[in-house]
Design a protein around this motif. Structure first.
Motif: not given
Length: 249
Positions: A65-67, A73-74, A135-136, A165-166
């Motif tokens: 999800h966070l990816l 928008d990150g 992680l990114f 979730l992605f």
């Protein structure tokens, strides 16, 4: 306090059947401590550790999800002492999305809180950690659409296991659920029909391709209405996305 090596050796001795009295004398701790170690095994991962360069745990669902949120928008920005800030820009019109971004960041990095920093028209969910670049690894200078964006093999495996979730992260960032309309002639008269569809817009062809791949994993049909815009409009496909994305709020 006893270090991890002493604890591991004592637990191993208990597993071999050595008496608590013998272990207590050999290592210099009381039997109550040994009984506690036996009842509560030491964690196999360090909650403060990096899941990529040490033995930290990576919860795959929240990370997927966070990816998606990060790719939409990150960004990462470097601060003093090699600490990086992960920032997810969230529209103030959608407080649920802000909560979800903060929850995802906290689940992936539970050792520090996710901060909410107010700006004009939006809230930045911010989390500080030295290991966010681990992680990114897509982090780099300049806008994402001006550089190559490719997932590493371990990221591909996580997305393949958690495509819903992605996609939720991607659509919550750069997507929307809208009501479209069209007209048809019925018994000689025009009649208006409304139908929902999902749109995803991104200037990066690489990120767009990742969205397409995730939809393909779920057998959800899509089409490109413009070079930078993907559309999901079939009734069954929209219902599938409604099950794990839904309208923004």
């Amino acid at each position: 306090m006893y270090d991890a090596q002493v604890r591991a050796a004592a637990v191993a001795a208990m597993a071999r059947g050595e008496s608590l009295s013998s272990i207590s004398k050999r290592f210099g701790m009381n039997r109550a401590t040994l009984r506690n170690w036996h009842a509560r095994p030491a964690p196999t991962s360090d909650p403060t550790g990096c899941p990529r360069c040490s033995n930290g745990h990576l919860p795959e669902g929240p990370y997927a999800h966070l990816l998606g949120l990060y790719l939409g928008d990150g960004c990462l920005s470097k601060h003093r002492r090699e600490v990086y800030a992960l920032r997810i820009a969230c529209d103030d019109s959608y407080p649920r999305l802000i909560d979800e971004a903060a929850d995802a960041a906290t689940a992936v990095h539970p050792n520090r809180p996710a901060h909410r920093i107010q700006a004009a028209g939006h809230t930045s969910v911010v989390s500080y950690w030295k290991h966010w670049p681990c992680l990114f690894p897509q982090h780099g200078p300049g806008p994402k659409h001006q550089r190559k964006i490719e997932l590493h093999r371990w990221q591909q495996e996580i997305v393949a296991a958690n495509p819903e979730l992605f996609l939720r992260g991607l659509f919550n960032s750069d997507g929307c659920r809208v009501a479209n309309w069209t007209t048809r002639t019925v018994t000689g008269h025009p009649k208006r029909y409304e139908y929902p569809r999902y749109m995803f817009s991104n200037e990066s062809t690489d990120i767009m391709h990742l969205c397409q791949q995730a939809l393909d994993l779920l057998d959800i049909p899509w089409r490109m209405s413009r070079p930078n815009t993907l559309s999901v409009a079939r009734r069954e496909a929209v219902s599938r996305l409604d099950a794990f994305i839904g309208p923004k709020s």
